[in-house]
Design a protein around this motif. Sequence first.
Motif, PDB file in Angstrom:
ATOM      1  N   TYR A  87       0.837  -1.205   0.000  1.00  0.00           N
ATOM      2  CA  TYR A  87       0.000   0.000   0.000  1.00  0.00           C
ATOM      3  C   TYR A  87       0.874   1.258   0.000  1.00  0.00           C
ATOM      4  CZ  TYR A  87      -3.879   3.067   1.495  1.00  0.00           C
ATOM      5  OH  TYR A  87      -4.833   4.061   1.584  1.00  0.00           O
ATOM      6  N   GLU A  88       1.885   1.278   0.847  1.00  0.00           N
ATOM      7  CA  GLU A  88       2.775   2.440   0.945  1.00  0.00           C
ATOM      8  C   GLU A  88       3.611   2.615  -0.318  1.00  0.00           C
ATOM      9  OE1 GLU A  88       2.531   4.762   3.174  1.00  0.00           O
ATOM     10  OE2 GLU A  88       0.980   3.591   4.192  1.00  0.00           O
ATOM     11  N   TYR A  89       4.089   1.511  -0.865  1.00  0.00           N
ATOM     12  CA  TYR A  89       4.914   1.584  -2.082  1.00  0.00           C
ATOM     13  C   TYR A  89       4.101   2.087  -3.271  1.00  0.00           C
ATOM     14  CZ  TYR A  89       9.296  -0.431  -0.443  1.00  0.00           C
ATOM     15  OH  TYR A  89      10.499  -0.636   0.186  1.00  0.00           O
ATOM     16  N   ILE A  90       2.863   1.619  -3.376  1.00  0.00           N
ATOM     17  CA  ILE A  90       2.003   2.076  -4.476  1.00  0.00           C
ATOM     18  C   ILE A  90       1.753   3.573  -4.344  1.00  0.00           C
ATOM     19  CG2 ILE A  90      -0.282   1.913  -5.545  1.00  0.00           C
ATOM     20  CD1 ILE A  90      -0.359  -1.037  -4.673  1.00  0.00           C
ATOM     21  N   LYS A  91       1.478   4.028  -3.130  1.00  0.00           N
ATOM     22  CA  LYS A  91       1.224   5.462  -2.913  1.00  0.00           C
ATOM     23  C   LYS A  91       2.448   6.292  -3.295  1.00  0.00           C
ATOM     24  CE  LYS A  91      -0.417   5.533   1.365  1.00  0.00           C
ATOM     25  NZ  LYS A  91      -1.022   6.098   2.593  1.00  0.00           N
ATOM     26  N   LYS A  92       3.628   5.795  -2.931  1.00  0.00           N
ATOM     27  CA  LYS A  92       4.865   6.517  -3.255  1.00  0.00           C
ATOM     28  C   LYS A  92       5.110   6.534  -4.770  1.00  0.00           C
ATOM     29  CE  LYS A  92       9.766   6.826  -2.022  1.00  0.00           C
ATOM     30  NZ  LYS A  92       9.707   8.253  -1.683  1.00  0.00           N
ATOM     31  N   ALA A  93       4.975   5.372  -5.395  1.00  0.00           N
ATOM     32  CA  ALA A  93       5.223   5.257  -6.846  1.00  0.00           C
ATOM     33  C   ALA A  93       4.230   6.094  -7.643  1.00  0.00           C
ATOM     34  CB  ALA A  93       5.155   3.793  -7.271  1.00  0.00           C
ATOM     35  N   ARG A  94       3.012   6.195  -7.146  1.00  0.00           N
ATOM     36  CA  ARG A  94       1.949   6.907  -7.871  1.00  0.00           C
ATOM     37  C   ARG A  94       2.232   8.399  -8.012  1.00  0.00           C
ATOM     38  NH1 ARG A  94      -3.634   8.594  -6.975  1.00  0.00           N
ATOM     39  NH2 ARG A  94      -4.767   8.147  -8.915  1.00  0.00           N
ATOM     40  N   PRO A 218       1.572   3.296 -20.220  1.00  0.00           N
ATOM     41  CA  PRO A 218       1.921   2.136 -19.402  1.00  0.00           C
ATOM     42  C   PRO A 218       1.626   2.367 -17.922  1.00  0.00           C
ATOM     43  CG  PRO A 218       3.907   3.380 -19.927  1.00  0.00           C
ATOM     44  CD  PRO A 218       2.754   4.105 -20.575  1.00  0.00           C
ATOM     45  N   PHE A 219       1.044   1.363 -17.297  1.00  0.00           N
ATOM     46  CA  PHE A 219       0.817   1.353 -15.855  1.00  0.00           C
ATOM     47  C   PHE A 219       1.615   0.206 -15.262  1.00  0.00           C
ATOM     48  CE2 PHE A 219      -2.575   4.037 -17.100  1.00  0.00           C
ATOM     49  CZ  PHE A 219      -3.051   4.709 -15.977  1.00  0.00           C
ATOM     50  N   LEU A 220       2.224   0.439 -14.118  1.00  0.00           N
ATOM     51  CA  LEU A 220       2.991  -0.606 -13.444  1.00  0.00           C
ATOM     52  C   LEU A 220       2.143  -1.186 -12.309  1.00  0.00           C
ATOM     53  CD1 LEU A 220       5.636  -2.150 -13.302  1.00  0.00           C
ATOM     54  CD2 LEU A 220       6.657  -0.246 -12.053  1.00  0.00           C
ATOM     55  N   LEU A 221       2.005  -2.521 -12.301  1.00  0.00           N
ATOM     56  CA  LEU A 221       1.162  -3.200 -11.326  1.00  0.00           C
ATOM     57  C   LEU A 221       2.000  -3.975 -10.312  1.00  0.00           C
ATOM     58  CD1 LEU A 221      -1.314  -4.926 -13.868  1.00  0.00           C
ATOM     59  CD2 LEU A 221      -1.368  -2.559 -13.073  1.00  0.00           C
ATOM     60  N   ASP A 222       1.395  -4.282  -9.182  1.00  0.00           N
ATOM     61  CA  ASP A 222       1.912  -5.258  -8.219  1.00  0.00           C
ATOM     62  C   ASP A 222       3.275  -4.885  -7.617  1.00  0.00           C
ATOM     63  OD1 ASP A 222       2.317  -7.455  -6.668  1.00  0.00           O
ATOM     64  OD2 ASP A 222       2.150  -8.919  -8.272  1.00  0.00           O
ATOM     65  N   PHE A 223       3.236  -4.148  -6.526  1.00  0.00           N
ATOM     66  CA  PHE A 223       4.467  -3.690  -5.862  1.00  0.00           C
ATOM     67  C   PHE A 223       4.831  -4.544  -4.641  1.00  0.00           C
ATOM     68  CE2 PHE A 223       3.814  -0.243  -8.648  1.00  0.00           C
ATOM     69  CZ  PHE A 223       4.999   0.475  -8.732  1.00  0.00           C
ATOM     70  N   GLU A 224       4.330  -5.754  -4.630  1.00  0.00           N
ATOM     71  CA  GLU A 224       4.534  -6.635  -3.474  1.00  0.00           C
ATOM     72  C   GLU A 224       6.012  -6.897  -3.180  1.00  0.00           C
ATOM     73  OE1 GLU A 224       3.646 -11.277  -2.590  1.00  0.00           O
ATOM     74  OE2 GLU A 224       2.080 -10.145  -3.597  1.00  0.00           O
ATOM     75  N   LEU A 225       6.828  -7.041  -4.240  1.00  0.00           N
ATOM     76  CA  LEU A 225       8.250  -7.371  -4.059  1.00  0.00           C
ATOM     77  C   LEU A 225       9.163  -6.147  -4.139  1.00  0.00           C
ATOM     78  CD1 LEU A 225       8.484 -10.665  -6.179  1.00  0.00           C
ATOM     79  CD2 LEU A 225       8.156 -10.433  -3.721  1.00  0.00           C
ATOM     80  N   ALA A 226       8.575  -4.974  -4.274  1.00  0.00           N
ATOM     81  CA  ALA A 226       9.381  -3.756  -4.434  1.00  0.00           C
ATOM     82  C   ALA A 226      10.296  -3.524  -3.234  1.00  0.00           C
ATOM     83  CB  ALA A 226       8.462  -2.549  -4.622  1.00  0.00           C
TER      84      ALA A 226
END
Length: 319
Positions: A87-94, A218-226
Motif C-alpha cells: 500500500y505504501e509503495y504504491i502510494k509513493k510510486a503513484r 503504461p501502468f505498473l502493477l503489483d508492488f509486493e516485491l518492491a
Amino acid sequence: MGFIASFEYVKTVKSGNVFREWLIEVLGDRIRNKDCEVRIFKLSHASHRVCRYEFKGEGLSVIAKFFAIPTGMIKKYDSYALMKKEYEYIKKARKIIDVPEPIAINKDFSCVLISKYISGKPLLWYFDHGKELHEKLELVADMLRKLHENTQTYYDKENEFLKFNYVLKHLKINLHEKEKYRNLLEKWRNSSLLDKENGCMVHNDSTPVNYLFHREKPFLLDFELASRHGHFACDLGTLCAELKHYFARKGSTQRAEPYIRHFLKHYSKEEEEFRKITRVIPFYMAYGLLRIAILKWNPKYRDYLLREAKSCLKAIEKV
C-alpha cells in the motif's frame, strides 16, 4: 511468464454481504446506487487470492488482493506487513509514474488491499502479437527511468545477493549445483561492477504481465516485491530475462537480442551508460532466469534456463 492471467466469474452478491458493504462504504461518492449488485471475478494465476469486484451499472471495478490467502508456492509470511508495505509503495510510486490508484486496506478481511481496476493489454500481449513491441519497450524504459531517478536513496548491495540466494533456496537443484552458483555470486560480490553510490526504488518483479497499457499509457502493477535501496538494473535485467525466455519458448533466443538491445539503449542516456549497463545486466538476467526456472517446466527446458543463468553469471570471469 508465458501466460496472460484471466479473471473468471465467481458469483454476484447483493446488499447484506459484509465485505460488499465495506467496499460500498470506502468507495463513498464513487457509487451512486448503494444497493447495486456486485459481480465477483477471481484471477486465475496469482501469489494470493486476487478478485475483481464490478459494481453493476456504476461503470466502476476494483481489485481486491487478499494477502492472508496465499495461492502461490510460499505460504508462510507476515500478511499484515506485506499488505501495508505494498500500500505504501504504491502510494509513493503513484506520485512519480502511472499505477492503479490504491483505495484502502483492511486487516479484518484477510489483509485486503483495494485498488482501482484498470483495463488494458499487458506487455505480454505485445510479446505474443509482435505488434509495436519496440515502441512499448521504449515506454516501459521511460517509466522505469522515471521511477529510478526520482526515488534515489542509499544503496544496499548486500540485499542484491540476499534476493539471489532466496531464489537459489527455492530452486530444486542439488547442493553441488547450488555451490557452483554461489561461487559465481561470490565473484560478483568481490568485483566492483555492482557498486553504486545511490540505490533507488526497484519494482523487483519486472515481468511482462505487470506492465499494463491503458489508452496507450503504461501502468505498473503489483508492488509486493518492491524494495527501496536496490540497483536500478534489477528491473532491466529481469525484463530482459523474460524476453529471452519468451523467444526461447518460441524456438529462437536470438530473436530476443534486438529487443533487449533496443530496450537497454533507450533506457541509457548515452553510449557510456549503455556500456556500463550491459556489463551489469548479466547478473540480473541470471536472477530473472532462475526465478522463471522455479516454475513448472519440462526437465529439458528447465535445464536450458539453469544453463543460461549460469552462463550469464560467468560473464564476471571475462571482465
